[in-house]
Each structure stands twice: as structure tokens, then as C-alpha cells.
Design an enzyme around this catalytic site. Sequence first.
Site, mmCIF file in Angstrom:
data_model
loop_
_atom_site.group_PDB
_atom_site.id
_atom_site.type_symbol
_atom_site.label_atom_id
_atom_site.label_comp_id
_atom_site.label_asym_id
_atom_site.label_seq_id
_atom_site.Cartn_x
_atom_site.Cartn_y
_atom_site.Cartn_z
ATOM 1 N N SER A 126 0.846 -1.199 0.000
ATOM 2 C CA SER A 126 0.000 0.000 0.000
ATOM 3 C C SER A 126 0.874 1.239 0.000
ATOM 4 O O SER A 126 1.981 1.240 0.570
ATOM 5 C CB SER A 126 -0.840 -0.031 1.274
ATOM 6 O OG SER A 126 -1.445 1.214 1.502
ATOM 7 N N TYR A 150 -1.778 -0.772 10.971
ATOM 8 C CA TYR A 150 -2.049 -1.357 9.648
ATOM 9 C C TYR A 150 -0.859 -1.122 8.717
ATOM 10 O O TYR A 150 -0.344 -2.049 8.089
ATOM 11 C CB TYR A 150 -3.317 -0.752 9.029
ATOM 12 C CG TYR A 150 -3.441 -1.045 7.555
ATOM 13 C CD1 TYR A 150 -3.750 -2.325 7.117
ATOM 14 C CD2 TYR A 150 -3.204 -0.048 6.597
ATOM 15 C CE1 TYR A 150 -3.820 -2.605 5.756
ATOM 16 C CE2 TYR A 150 -3.278 -0.329 5.242
ATOM 17 C CZ TYR A 150 -3.589 -1.607 4.824
ATOM 18 O OH TYR A 150 -3.644 -1.892 3.467
ATOM 19 N N LYS A 154 2.093 -3.703 6.791
ATOM 20 C CA LYS A 154 2.478 -3.728 5.370
ATOM 21 C C LYS A 154 3.989 -3.573 5.222
ATOM 22 O O LYS A 154 4.624 -4.273 4.434
ATOM 23 C CB LYS A 154 1.754 -2.627 4.592
ATOM 24 C CG LYS A 154 0.264 -2.852 4.433
ATOM 25 C CD LYS A 154 -0.044 -4.064 3.564
ATOM 26 C CE LYS A 154 -1.527 -4.363 3.475
ATOM 27 N NZ LYS A 154 -1.847 -5.669 2.895
HETATM 28 P P1 NAD Z 1 -11.069 -6.828 1.466
HETATM 29 O O1 NAD Z 1 -11.267 -6.799 2.937
HETATM 30 O O2 NAD Z 1 -12.249 -6.651 0.588
HETATM 31 O O3 NAD Z 1 -10.363 -8.211 1.060
HETATM 32 C C1 NAD Z 1 -9.511 -8.922 1.931
HETATM 33 C C2 NAD Z 1 -9.999 -10.367 1.986
HETATM 34 O O4 NAD Z 1 -9.157 -11.115 2.877
HETATM 35 C C3 NAD Z 1 -11.436 -10.486 2.515
HETATM 36 O O5 NAD Z 1 -12.210 -11.251 1.618
HETATM 37 C C4 NAD Z 1 -11.269 -11.190 3.854
HETATM 38 O O6 NAD Z 1 -12.379 -12.018 4.173
HETATM 39 C C5 NAD Z 1 -9.980 -11.983 3.645
HETATM 40 N N1 NAD Z 1 -9.271 -12.310 4.884
HETATM 41 C C6 NAD Z 1 -8.985 -11.489 5.917
HETATM 42 N N2 NAD Z 1 -8.321 -12.157 6.880
HETATM 43 C C7 NAD Z 1 -8.169 -13.440 6.434
HETATM 44 C C8 NAD Z 1 -7.582 -14.613 6.976
HETATM 45 N N3 NAD Z 1 -7.017 -14.618 8.199
HETATM 46 N N4 NAD Z 1 -7.624 -15.753 6.260
HETATM 47 C C9 NAD Z 1 -8.221 -15.775 5.039
HETATM 48 N N5 NAD Z 1 -8.788 -14.707 4.473
HETATM 49 C C10 NAD Z 1 -8.767 -13.545 5.161
HETATM 50 O O7 NAD Z 1 -9.944 -5.788 1.117
HETATM 51 P P2 NAD Z 1 -9.428 -5.223 -0.286
HETATM 52 O O8 NAD Z 1 -9.763 -3.811 -0.355
HETATM 53 O O9 NAD Z 1 -9.819 -6.126 -1.376
HETATM 54 O O10 NAD Z 1 -7.862 -5.301 -0.044
HETATM 55 C C11 NAD Z 1 -7.089 -6.419 -0.454
HETATM 56 C C12 NAD Z 1 -5.649 -6.207 -0.020
HETATM 57 O O11 NAD Z 1 -5.167 -4.987 -0.573
HETATM 58 C C13 NAD Z 1 -5.450 -6.085 1.492
HETATM 59 O O12 NAD Z 1 -4.254 -6.746 1.832
HETATM 60 C C14 NAD Z 1 -5.328 -4.593 1.718
HETATM 61 O O13 NAD Z 1 -4.554 -4.302 2.855
HETATM 62 C C15 NAD Z 1 -4.610 -4.164 0.447
HETATM 63 N N6 NAD Z 1 -4.841 -2.752 0.112
HETATM 64 C C16 NAD Z 1 -6.134 -2.295 0.008
HETATM 65 C C17 NAD Z 1 -6.354 -0.947 -0.276
HETATM 66 C C18 NAD Z 1 -7.763 -0.401 -0.325
HETATM 67 O O14 NAD Z 1 -7.913 0.807 -0.162
HETATM 68 N N7 NAD Z 1 -8.790 -1.203 -0.572
HETATM 69 C C19 NAD Z 1 -5.266 -0.100 -0.500
HETATM 70 C C20 NAD Z 1 -3.971 -0.603 -0.419
HETATM 71 C C21 NAD Z 1 -3.777 -1.944 -0.107
HETATM 72 C C1 WQD Z 2 -9.410 9.924 1.071
HETATM 73 C C2 WQD Z 2 -9.561 11.417 1.325
HETATM 74 C C3 WQD Z 2 -9.729 11.984 3.666
HETATM 75 C C4 WQD Z 2 -13.580 9.966 4.314
HETATM 76 C C5 WQD Z 2 -6.814 4.848 3.066
HETATM 77 C C6 WQD Z 2 -5.723 4.170 3.845
HETATM 78 C C7 WQD Z 2 -4.635 3.736 2.920
HETATM 79 C C8 WQD Z 2 -5.189 2.861 1.791
HETATM 80 C C9 WQD Z 2 -6.328 3.520 1.103
HETATM 81 C C10 WQD Z 2 -5.050 0.568 2.436
HETATM 82 C C11 WQD Z 2 -8.724 11.933 2.505
HETATM 83 C C12 WQD Z 2 -11.012 12.315 2.942
HETATM 84 C C13 WQD Z 2 -12.413 10.467 3.779
HETATM 85 C C14 WQD Z 2 -14.609 10.882 4.684
HETATM 86 C C15 WQD Z 2 -13.238 12.706 3.929
HETATM 87 N N1 WQD Z 2 -5.713 1.631 2.289
HETATM 88 N N2 WQD Z 2 -12.244 11.792 3.584
HETATM 89 N N3 WQD Z 2 -14.400 12.217 4.469
HETATM 90 O O1 WQD Z 2 -7.023 7.841 3.909
HETATM 91 O O2 WQD Z 2 -6.185 8.267 1.550
HETATM 92 O O3 WQD Z 2 -6.268 5.979 2.412
HETATM 93 O O4 WQD Z 2 -7.315 3.932 2.067
HETATM 94 O O5 WQD Z 2 -3.876 0.379 2.286
HETATM 95 O O6 WQD Z 2 -3.708 3.037 3.688
HETATM 96 O O7 WQD Z 2 -5.212 5.097 4.794
HETATM 97 O O8 WQD Z 2 -8.368 7.106 1.878
HETATM 98 O O9 WQD Z 2 -10.721 7.195 1.223
HETATM 99 O O10 WQD Z 2 -10.147 7.219 3.678
HETATM 100 O O11 WQD Z 2 -9.644 9.217 2.281
HETATM 101 O O12 WQD Z 2 -13.092 13.907 3.769
HETATM 102 O O13 WQD Z 2 -15.679 10.499 5.207
HETATM 103 O O14 WQD Z 2 -10.926 11.676 1.699
HETATM 104 O O15 WQD Z 2 -9.426 12.957 4.619
HETATM 105 O O16 WQD Z 2 -8.305 13.224 2.169
HETATM 106 P P1 WQD Z 2 -6.911 7.414 2.504
HETATM 107 P P2 WQD Z 2 -9.797 7.613 2.293
#
Ligand code: NAD
Ligand code: WQD
Length: 336
Positions: A126, A150, A154
Site C-alpha cells: 500500500s 495497519y 504492510k
Molecule cells: P477486502 O477486505 O475486501 O479483502 C480482503 C480479503 O481477505 C477479505 O475477503 C477477507 O475475508 C480476507 N481475509 C482477511 N483475513 C483473512 C484470513 N485470516 N484468512 C483468510 N482470508 C482472510 O480488502 P481489499 O480492499 O480487497 O484489499 C485487499 C488487499 O489490498 C489487502 O491486503 C489490503 O490491505 C490491500 N490494500 C487495500 C487498499 C484499499 O484501499 N482497498 C489499498 C492498499 C492496499
Molecule cells: C481519502 C480522502 C480523507 C472519508 C486509506 C488508507 C490507505 C489505503 C487507502 C489501504 C482523505 C477524505 C475520507 C470521509 C473525507 N488503504 N475523507 N471524508 O485515507 O487516503 O487511504 O485507504 O492500504 O492506507 O489510509 O483514503 O478514502 O479514507 O480518504 O473527507 O468520510 O478523503 O481525509 O483526504 P486514505 P480515504
Amino acid sequence: MTQTILVTGGAGYIGSHTVLALLERGDDVVVVDNLSNSSKKSLETVERLSGKSVVFVEADLTEAGSLDEVFTKFPITSVIHFAGLKAVGESVEEPVRYYRTNLMSTLNLMAAMAAAGVWDLVFSSSATVYGDPETLPIPEDAPLRTTNPYGATKLMIEDICREVAKSDSRWQITLLRYFNPVGAHESGDMGEDPLGIPNNLVPFVMQVAVGRREKVNVFGNNYDTADGTGVRDYIHVVDLAAGHLAALDNLIAGCRAINLGTGNGASVLDVIATTAAVSGVKINYEIADRRAGDIATSLADPSRAHAELDWRADRNLETMLTDSWRWQSRHPNGYD
Ligand code: NAD
Ligand code: WQD
């Protein structure tokens, strides 16, 4: 040659879109997920849209041995590891659960892979590993630091992958650092389905648009950005899924990190205005205090992905929000 890809967390938001893309190009897929943050309905939709079937194994990766049978039963060639917990605020409340889940899952997975002789891994990292960046757009060699449990999981997993790859030259690991994934499949039948109150901006705004919530709080309008609200590099989940296929196809020995972003920034007010435009619904919002831990701007330098994966994101903010809105309006309560 048909490959069999193990996708952990494949029932989740990004995982399900990636599973669909893998099936559509002819790969076989085995999903392992404990459904702690997802529904099996996502995979039923994937099967319907692709006309192909997915092997689903319900298992908790934190349990040692949970994958042994998967590797003996199926001819897995490589792994995409999405499984884990991802809510920043929750990680501050429950750090032990976050460290335990994210680290144990990855350690168990890597041990099972090595035992089975599978060395090809794509990991969901991430942009959170960049903390509050000094340079914009952010290149992969920017300093790494985190501000919450979190993010720390990562970064620790990235470090583990780097050490493991150094220990045995058979490993080929790509760490994909996603910026802000949003959007939904263009069918409108697959998308993000957060439990409870959404933490992230786009799902929250979509729930306001569909009438599930009254207004969105804009967390701060006094940042050093064009309109004072936070700027992010939003990326369409279908582009992100394609980035995983490109990463699998271009694995090289060792461990490297690659940003997946567009390189374009959008502010909170841009997201609200564009959602109003594509949905035709007025989005009520109120300026609120800054959210603890937020940064002003996050923007990817995506040039390494262009050069090394021959991948680029080509869907713009309007397409992202049009597709999110199609999903939200067709399925106001998500998969249920
Ligand atoms: P998500 O929660 O929709 O998907 C994660 C999946 O992992 C879920 O289906 C959950 O049931 C499963 N899971 C959790 N713990 C588990 C375990 N112990 N054993 C088996 N399965 C398990 O999330 P997502 O948004 O699809 O994110 C996927 C990956 O990408 C995550 O690792 C997340 O940290 C990373 N990521 C997400 C974002 C985002 O904003 N969505 C941004 C950057 C990185
Ligand atoms: C986006 C913008 C908020 C909600 C997060 C995680 C990051 C990654 C992606 C996993 C910011 C603003 C938000 C609201 C708002 N996830 N906001 N009102 O914080 O950039 O990233 O998700 O790896 O690690 O931190 O994403 O969508 O929460 O926020 O004003 O109700 O929207 O302040 O500027 P963020 P976000």
C-alpha cells in the site's frame, strides 16, 4: 499453458475483480478466504460473469497448516496474496489482531509455498508505507515509514519479503503498492461492500448518493492543496486488477516494489462534485475537522509500472465514479 493461481483474500473487493480478470484470460484460480470481510456472493458473480468456475476453499490463513492441502491438491504455479485486515482506524484500536492476522497469514503462506516449491508471489502492499511523503509524485525509492499498525504490518511484510528473497534465489516477489482503489466492475454487479460505516471516501459518498446516509464530512479544508481538501491518486479497481496480471507475467528473481496509481490527483471536493455529476444526485457535505493521521496529498509516480510491467491505468475519475455509482445504485445494500 494454463496456470493455476492461488488468490488469498479472493472473495474481497480487489481480489474478486482480479479473480475475474484471471479467469477471463484463461487461468485457473483457487481462492482461499475466511470470509471475515467478504461474501461468497462475490465469487458467484465472478463465475456468472466469466462463465467459468472458481475453486473456493474457506480457511483462515492465520492457522498453521491451513494451506497444506491446497498446495498438494492443486497444481499451484503462483500466488497473489490479498488476504488481510485493512482498516487504519480499527488497527489503532486492535493492534494485536492486525499484527497477528496480517503477519501470521503471510508467514504461514510463505512457509507453505516454500514447502510446495512455489516461489512466485505478488503481494498487496500500500502507498501507506510512504507515510507523509517528502517528494510528489512518490517514487518507489522514497523513504518508508508508517504511522499506524495497519501500515506497520504492510512495511513489516515488505521487509520479510525482501529478507526471504535474499535467503533463497528461487523467490520471485513483487510488492504492489496501491494508491486509492475505487470503482467497480462495469457490469454494476461487483464492487466494494464495506461492513458498517465506510471508512473510505468513495464508499461513503456513494452511500450518501443512494440515500443510506445524510451527508459526508469533509475532513479538513485547510490543507496545502488547490481547494484545501485532501488530494489522492484514485485508481479504478479494474485497472488495478490488470496490474496484478501484468505483475504475474513479469515476475523476476528477487523482491521489488512497484506503485500502482494513475499519477493524477483528485481532491475530496472533486470526488463529491464528480459523483453528483455522474449520479444526478446532490451530495450533501459539511466541512469537518481534519482526521488524525491524514496527509495533504498522495500521488504515485507510476513510471516503474509503465516501464517494468508495461501496465498503465487508463480509467479516469469520471469512469471510476460512474462505475461505483452503477454498482451502488443497482445494489444499494451491497451483495446482500
Ligand atoms: P477486502 O477486505 O475486501 O479483502 C480482503 C480479503 O481477505 C477479505 O475477503 C477477507 O475475508 C480476507 N481475509 C482477511 N483475513 C483473512 C484470513 N485470516 N484468512 C483468510 N482470508 C482472510 O480488502 P481489499 O480492499 O480487497 O484489499 C485487499 C488487499 O489490498 C489487502 O491486503 C489490503 O490491505 C490491500 N490494500 C487495500 C487498499 C484499499 O484501499 N482497498 C489499498 C492498499 C492496499
Ligand atoms: C481519502 C480522502 C480523507 C472519508 C486509506 C488508507 C490507505 C489505503 C487507502 C489501504 C482523505 C477524505 C475520507 C470521509 C473525507 N488503504 N475523507 N471524508 O485515507 O487516503 O487511504 O485507504 O492500504 O492506507 O489510509 O483514503 O478514502 O479514507 O480518504 O473527507 O468520510 O478523503 O481525509 O483526504 P486514505 P480515504
